[in-house]
Design a protein around this motif. Structure first.
Motif, PDB file in Angstrom:
ATOM      1  N   ALA A   1      -2.286   8.101 -46.999  1.00 37.14           N
ATOM      2  CA  ALA A   1      -0.993   7.894 -46.357  1.00 37.14           C
ATOM      3  C   ALA A   1      -1.008   6.612 -45.535  1.00 37.14           C
ATOM      4  O   ALA A   1       0.022   5.986 -45.322  1.00 37.14           O
ATOM      5  CB  ALA A   1      -0.655   9.085 -45.472  1.00 37.14           C
ATOM      6  N   ARG A   2      -2.209   6.218 -45.103  1.00 39.25           N
ATOM      7  CA  ARG A   2      -2.324   4.961 -44.376  1.00 39.25           C
ATOM      8  C   ARG A   2      -2.001   3.797 -45.313  1.00 39.25           C
ATOM      9  O   ARG A   2      -1.348   2.845 -44.952  1.00 39.25           O
ATOM     10  CB  ARG A   2      -3.752   4.824 -43.854  1.00 39.25           C
ATOM     11  N   GLU A   3      -2.466   3.934 -46.543  1.00 39.81           N
ATOM     12  CA  GLU A   3      -2.197   2.890 -47.538  1.00 39.81           C
ATOM     13  C   GLU A   3      -0.693   2.809 -47.784  1.00 39.81           C
ATOM     14  O   GLU A   3      -0.126   1.729 -47.914  1.00 39.81           O
ATOM     15  CB  GLU A   3      -2.972   3.220 -48.820  1.00 39.81           C
ATOM     16  N   ALA A   4      -0.031   3.967 -47.848  1.00 40.80           N
ATOM     17  CA  ALA A   4       1.404   3.992 -48.151  1.00 40.80           C
ATOM     18  C   ALA A   4       2.252   3.521 -46.974  1.00 40.80           C
ATOM     19  O   ALA A   4       3.368   3.027 -47.157  1.00 40.80           O
ATOM     20  CB  ALA A   4       1.822   5.401 -48.555  1.00 40.80           C
ATOM     21  N   SER A   5       1.734   3.650 -45.743  1.00 41.47           N
ATOM     22  CA  SER A   5       2.576   3.418 -44.561  1.00 41.47           C
ATOM     23  C   SER A   5       3.150   2.002 -44.522  1.00 41.47           C
ATOM     24  O   SER A   5       4.277   1.785 -44.100  1.00 41.47           O
ATOM     25  CB  SER A   5       1.781   3.698 -43.283  1.00 41.47           C
ATOM     26  N   ILE A   6       2.368   1.033 -44.991  1.00 42.04           N
ATOM     27  CA  ILE A   6       2.809  -0.362 -45.006  1.00 42.04           C
ATOM     28  C   ILE A   6       4.045  -0.507 -45.899  1.00 42.04           C
ATOM     29  O   ILE A   6       5.020  -1.164 -45.557  1.00 42.04           O
ATOM     30  CB  ILE A   6       1.659  -1.237 -45.541  1.00 42.04           C
ATOM     31  N   TYR A   7       3.997   0.157 -47.055  1.00 42.09           N
ATOM     32  CA  TYR A   7       5.121   0.043 -47.993  1.00 42.09           C
ATOM     33  C   TYR A   7       6.332   0.798 -47.474  1.00 42.09           C
ATOM     34  O   TYR A   7       7.473   0.364 -47.645  1.00 42.09           O
ATOM     35  CB  TYR A   7       4.705   0.577 -49.368  1.00 42.09           C
ATOM     36  N   THR A   8       6.091   1.937 -46.858  1.00 44.70           N
ATOM     37  CA  THR A   8       7.195   2.688 -46.265  1.00 44.70           C
ATOM     38  C   THR A   8       7.915   1.816 -45.246  1.00 44.70           C
ATOM     39  O   THR A   8       9.147   1.723 -45.247  1.00 44.70           O
ATOM     40  CB  THR A   8       6.654   3.955 -45.566  1.00 44.70           C
ATOM     41  N   GLY A   9       7.124   1.151 -44.407  1.00 42.89           N
ATOM     42  CA  GLY A   9       7.702   0.312 -43.358  1.00 42.89           C
ATOM     43  C   GLY A   9       8.540  -0.813 -43.934  1.00 42.89           C
ATOM     44  O   GLY A   9       9.669  -1.053 -43.496  1.00 42.89           O
ATOM     45  N   ILE A  10       8.019  -1.476 -44.941  1.00 44.00           N
ATOM     46  CA  ILE A  10       8.754  -2.636 -45.462  1.00 44.00           C
ATOM     47  C   ILE A  10       9.994  -2.192 -46.229  1.00 44.00           C
ATOM     48  O   ILE A  10      11.010  -2.886 -46.246  1.00 44.00           O
ATOM     49  CB  ILE A  10       7.829  -3.552 -46.297  1.00 44.00           C
ATOM     50  N   THR A  11       9.939  -0.999 -46.827  1.00 43.01           N
ATOM     51  CA  THR A  11      11.131  -0.493 -47.517  1.00 43.01           C
ATOM     52  C   THR A  11      12.253  -0.222 -46.512  1.00 43.01           C
ATOM     53  O   THR A  11      13.414  -0.576 -46.746  1.00 43.01           O
ATOM     54  CB  THR A  11      10.776   0.793 -48.289  1.00 43.01           C
ATOM     55  N   LEU A  12      11.899   0.373 -45.385  1.00 41.77           N
ATOM     56  CA  LEU A  12      12.909   0.584 -44.344  1.00 41.77           C
ATOM     57  C   LEU A  12      13.497  -0.749 -43.908  1.00 41.77           C
ATOM     58  O   LEU A  12      14.709  -0.902 -43.740  1.00 41.77           O
ATOM     59  CB  LEU A  12      12.286   1.267 -43.114  1.00 41.77           C
ATOM     60  N   ALA A  13      12.606  -1.739 -43.750  1.00 40.89           N
ATOM     61  CA  ALA A  13      13.060  -3.053 -43.291  1.00 40.89           C
ATOM     62  C   ALA A  13      14.042  -3.647 -44.293  1.00 40.89           C
ATOM     63  O   ALA A  13      15.093  -4.171 -43.914  1.00 40.89           O
ATOM     64  CB  ALA A  13      11.860  -3.974 -43.103  1.00 40.89           C
TER      65      ALA A  13
END
Lengths: 468, 584
Positions: B304-316
């Motif tokens: 989930a740590r790996e995914a968190s970066i992508y989650t963040g940028i998708t929100l952005a």
């Protein structure tokens, strides 16, 4: 009682055993291992591939043969028995009593791996713990719920310092002022017998032994058990802090030995090594230990961690101190040079740091001048290092007048401020006043980190006191 | 019921054999507890899944369920001021359900489906609507208006039916459209987007505006542009997190997305507490009203740590499409790279440098390339600025994550241990850091602050570079033997370092400094220096030293507020007067 599932093994390698034809095994499940004419051992499933499983044996694999071994599957992860009765007792690394008394009566059993604390449920640690040690209280303040490791080396007095912190820490000065809600959980991983005895004797001397839970995995105890020791200790500590509302101070020593045990097991599993042979997941593994500290909104207790680690050859870039520093909230670094000069505690103040300090000091916590004073002391001492390196080239005589003052400040800082007796406890007020008296060695204009109004309030007062 | 069964388990990596059911990057539910996983490799023998929670207790032959969807984020109102884990599960909901600790298999909706918003419909029947176009708006927080946009996955068409303005929850249908193939599509207020896929834009625009941070060393010396990328590398204790916090508090983005990726739990708590107390100087509302926190602390599952970066940028990207300027703080990208390494190790892939997988550079560049200043599908301007912290192992900047990051960012703020030891914050080293945005931002600075601003900056840099050279000499022979001109340079540089570059994040007048005040401060320091050089023959250096003028210059930062611009004229006059008196 578990049913016998398996007789015989497929392979034994270091602390690991492999079985085949296993059905219904769960990842991380605990197994009982029965060996002829010996006490049962315990192990844990670390890999499942089809009907093959690999098991770590906590007590080591000596005397295991492919034929004489029976395996029982328990269907559960490793659980710690918990009860407030544990306070005052001594256990081995697998949570079995070794003080000659009988097993504890568990109030509940909890998975030793714990779960991550939801960051929302945390409350930000702000309560200052007075350790009575000037270098820590003023410059790397310990906060209730913090994880603040001591980076040391073989031959340095980290154990003495840890004992002094435990003895002097005013951690339990809560509303009722009772000492009842304070306890220490002490986890020893791979330390020498006499070190364990030293801690025991010192705790006894100061009367805190009654309030200590000890988990001892000494250097000659099995390696795998060393992986479990901090987990049992922290599960116990979490229970006492968050369910029984106690203020718990956890001392973990030595984390380097722990990390080396992780490495040893990783290499016998044949995993790809990362830096210095440590496995790539060392960061996550250490985080699972260190992150189990803090304060929760729902409980009045706290869990403060002081892990001790010895840096191999004093190298702070070694993976163990390096990764630790990235997880913990600061560090207290001990210095060989100061120790050689006979300064105790030999806290090297420049690389030492407490991240939670800025919110736990100042007005309402310690004193309103604390922040600026600490900043100024750091800045001045950093300048002392510069001046010293210059002096070593051109000689002290050739230094400018102001640089000579810095040399004097440096000496006073080490001899008067850092140096303390083993049983000397200074109040935060004494420590801060001492800091101001040191600053008066320097002219007022040099003190550029301090708000002018504070400077007027404290500098002159301190100066006149000294002149008088 | 699923036909696929678990074959092997190794930490967060689970394998399934003899199935053709799954597709690459598909989201799956693993085991009886239905924990979330993602397919990361497929071959004829087995399918490999990375699991976003602990696999403790998972058994062989437990089922694996297919969802036929990639790992996605549910986007809609209710995200701002929320706190989520790496796969966008709301942590406050999890606390309500599971108390203090995070439990396995909590599948909680990202958005609060019960909350009611006051919705304004912005289209009417008969309108033609295209992907990216706004069809409804609502007040998400006091500072942010949420715009519901037609998902880029849909084709667009004619609006057939609209609900009246009023109160709706996110899942209620508010607009109905008919696309070219006469299909009726009902729209509510949210949409789903796969987190690893970049959201489309009309075009990328030229970078031309600075992201103003109020931090002197950044705005003046190493500026970052809106839509730019920056890295903050530094060993532990050098103040990466403190710098990120300062930027998140003060930078002039509309929305801050703070990704706590593999960092400390207490830091997240600190952001939560601090930001709810601090007031945004522009909107006069608490900072939490413009902040989203993604918290995947170091002890939470590594995948989930790996995914968190992508989650963040998708929100952005989603909020950028509404025409907002977003700043992402990723703390720390090294932890993300380590998560890649950890999973790669479990997959027994061939390691490249230091055990990191060979695809590390391409993953890093994919992430940083999602920054930019763009024209959105609906024709508005928006931007994403990425500021990533890097935690080099052993504080060694030559390690792979720092080196590869350096290739893909245009701003490099190198944190320095010795500055941090002397408690000089922000501990950004002025010799090792750089910004490639000078040229792009020149026009803005020239128009806004006058042409002399950049000239002053050059002079300041030159003085600092000169000082570095001179200090080498001082180290060998001491300060006393230097000529007065050089002593003056060293002391002026000290004034610049302590009085200008160093900034006190906890001082009311110093934590945020406007560009105007930054310029005035430089002007005063340089004016002093020029006057001193002019008169160097008539005065001695000792005179200057004894007059305390240096420490007076250093203290200017505490004596002036952002509004006291006139006060600086007095300082200039005082300097003139000082030299008149001293040369008399």
């Amino acid at each position: 009682m578990a049913i016998i599932r398996h007789i015989g093994l497929q392979a034994v390698n270091g602390p690991l055993i492999a079985l085949s034809n296993v059905k219904d095994a769960a990842f991380d499940e605990v197994v009982e291992i029965e060996v002829e004419n010996e006490e049962n051992r315990q192990g844990r499933i670390v890999h499942i591939a089809g009907d093959k499983v690999i098991i770590e044996v906590f007590e080591g694999t000596s005397n295991l043969s492919l034929k004489n071994t029976k395996i029982h599957f328990t269907g559960k992860p490793l659980m710690a028995p918990l009860s407030t009765e544990m306070i005052g007792r001594v256990f081995n690394g697998s949570c079995k009593p070794i003080d000659g008394l009988k097993e504890i009566f568990a109030e509940k059993y909890v998975d030793i791996n714990g779960s991550a604390i939801n960051p929302i449920a945390r409350s930000y640690p702000r309560n200052f713990i007075e350790t009575g040690i000037s270098s820590i209280d003023s410059l790397s303040t310990l906060i209730r719920g913090q994880k603040l490791p001591i980076f040391s080396e073989a031959g340095l007095p980290h154990n003495k310092l840890a004992v002094q912190i435990v003895n002097q820490a005013k951690i339990a000065d809560t509303v009722d002022g009772a000492k009842d809600n304070f306890c220490v959980v002490f986890a020893a991983m791979g330390i020498k017998n006499d070190v364990a005895d030293y801690f025991k004797a010192k705790f006894e001397e100061s009367g805190v032994l009654k309030r200590v839970v000890m988990f001892l995995n000494l250097s000659n105890d099995p390696i795998i058990e060393r992986i479990l020791t901090p987990r049992f200790a922290l599960t116990t500590a979490e229970y006492l802090a968050f369910e029984k509302n106690m203020h718990v101070l956890v001392i973990l020593t030595d984390m380097t030995a722990y990390a080396e045990a992780v490495r040893e097991i990783s290499s016998s599993k044949g995993e790809i090594p990362g830096r210095k042979g440590f496995p790539g997941y060392l960061y996550s593994d250490l985080a699972q230990i260190y992150e189990r500290a803090g304060v929760l909104k729902s409980s009045s207790g706290s869990l403060t961690q002081i892990p001790i680690l010895t840096m191999p050859n004093g190298d702070i870039t070694n993976p163990v101190p390096d990764l630790t520093g990235y997880i913990t909230e600061g560090q207290i670094v001990l210095s060989k040079e100061l120790n050689k000069k006979g300064i105790y505690p030999p806290v090297s103040v420049l690389p030492s740091l407490s991240r939670l300090m800025k919110d736990g000091i100042g007005e309402g916590y310690t004193r309103h001048d604390h922040k600026d004073l600490a900043n100024q002391l750091f800045a001045c001492y950093a300048k002392v290092e510069e001046v010293r390196s210059l002096a070593s080239v051109i000689g002290e005589e050739e230094l400018s007048a102001i640089d000579k003052r810095y040399m004097e400040f440096g000496r006073a800082f080490e001899q008067i401020f850092l140096t303390q007796k083993l049983n000397e406890s200074r109040s935060i007020k004494q420590t801060l006043d001492l800091g101001w008296s040191l600053l008066t060695i320097l002219p007022k204009e040099e003190l550029d980190r301090i708000d002018p109004s504070l400077l007027d309030e404290f500098y002159d007062k301190s100066k006149s006191k000294i002149n008088a | 019921m699923s036909n696929s069964k678990i074959f092997s388990i190794n930490g967060p990596v689970v394998k399934v054999r003899n199935t053709k059911e799954f597709s690459m990057m598909e989201m799956v539910y693993v085991g009886k507890n239905k924990i979330i996983g993602e397919v990361i490799s497929i071959n004829d023998l087995e399918t490999t899944i990375q699991v976003y929670e602990t696999t403790s207790g998972l058994k062989k032959d437990e089922p694996v369920y297919s969802t036929k969807m990639p790992l996605f984020a549910t986007l809609g109102p209710g995200i701002i001021s929320g706190v989520f884990d790496g796969i966008l599960r709301p942590l406050n909901k999890m606390e309500e359900e599971n108390k203090n600790f995070i439990k396995v298999g909590s599948n909680i909706e990202s958005l609060d489906t019960k909350r009611i918003y006051n919705v304004k419909i912005t289209v009417k029947e008969g309108d033609i609507i295209k992907p990216g176009q706004v069809y409804a708006t609502c007040e998400e927080t006091d500072s942010i208006t949420h715009k519901c946009m037609l998902s880029p996955f849909l084709k667009g068409g004619v609006v057939k039916k609209v609900a009246p303005d009023g109160e709706y929850s996110v899942l209620e249908d508010i607009v109905e459209i008919e696309d070219e193939e006469k299909n009726i599509v009902k729209l509510n207020m949210c949409q789903k987007w796969p987190i690893r896929r970049t959201r489309p834009v009309k075009k990328r625009l030229k970078i031309s505006k600075p992201l103003i941070t109020g931090q002197r060393i950044i705005d003046t010396m190493f500026p970052i542009a809106k839509g730019g990328t920056a890295a903050i590398p530094g060993g532990f204790g050098t103040g990466k997190t403190m710098t990120q916090h300062a930027l998140a508090k003060w930078c002039d983005a509309d929305i801050i997305i703070y990704i706590g990726c593999g960092e400390r739990g207490n830091e997240i708590t600190q952001v939560l507490e601090e930001f709810s107390e601090l007031i945004d100087p522009r909107t006069k509302k608490p900072l939490t009203k413009r902040t989203v926190l993604i918290a995947n602390t170091s002890n939470m599952p590594v995948a989930a740590r790996e995914a968190s970066i992508y989650t963040g940028i998708t929100l952005a990207e989603y909020y950028r499409d509404m025409g907002y300027h977003i700043a992402i703080m990723a703390d720390s990208t090294s932890r993300w790279a380590e998560a890649l390494r950890e999973i790669s190790g479990r997959l027994e892939e061939m390691p490249a440098e230091e055990g990191f997988p060979s695809y590390l550079p391409s993953r890093l560049s994919q992430f940083y390339e999602r920054a930019g200043y763009v024209e959105t599908l609906s024709g508005e301007e928006g931007s994403i600025t990425i500021i990533g912290a890097v935690s080099p192992q052993g504080s060694d900047f030559s390690e792979p994550v720092t080196q590869n990051t350096k290739r893909f960012v245009r701003c490099f703020w190198a944190l320095d241990k010795s500055l941090a030891y002397a408690r000089h914050y922000p501990a950004i080293n002025w010799m090792d850091s750089y910004s490639e945005y000078d040229e792009d931002l020149k026009e803005y600075y020239d128009n806004f602050l006058g042409k002399d601003f950049l000239k002053m900056r050059e002079k300041i840099s030159a003085l600092l570079a000169k000082e570095a050279d001179l200090l080498e000499i001082v180290k060998l022979i001491g300060m006393d033997v230097l000529p007065d001109e050089e002593k003056l340079i060293i002391n002026t540089a000290k004034v610049i370092r302590v009085g200008f570059l160093q900034q006190n994040a906890f001082h009311k007048d110093d934590s945020y400094v406007t560009l105007e005040k930054q310029k005035c401060m430089m002007e005063v320091i340089l004016h002093f220096y020029e006057k001193a050089i002019e008169n160097i023959d008539k005065i001695t250096f000792v005179q200057l030293e004894e007059s305390n003028i240096f420490s007076k210059l250093i203290k200017i930062k505490y004596e002036t507020t952002n509004k006291d611009i006139e006060k600086f004229n007095i300082y200039l006059k005082e300097i003139d007067l000082f030299f008149n008196n001293i040369t008399k």
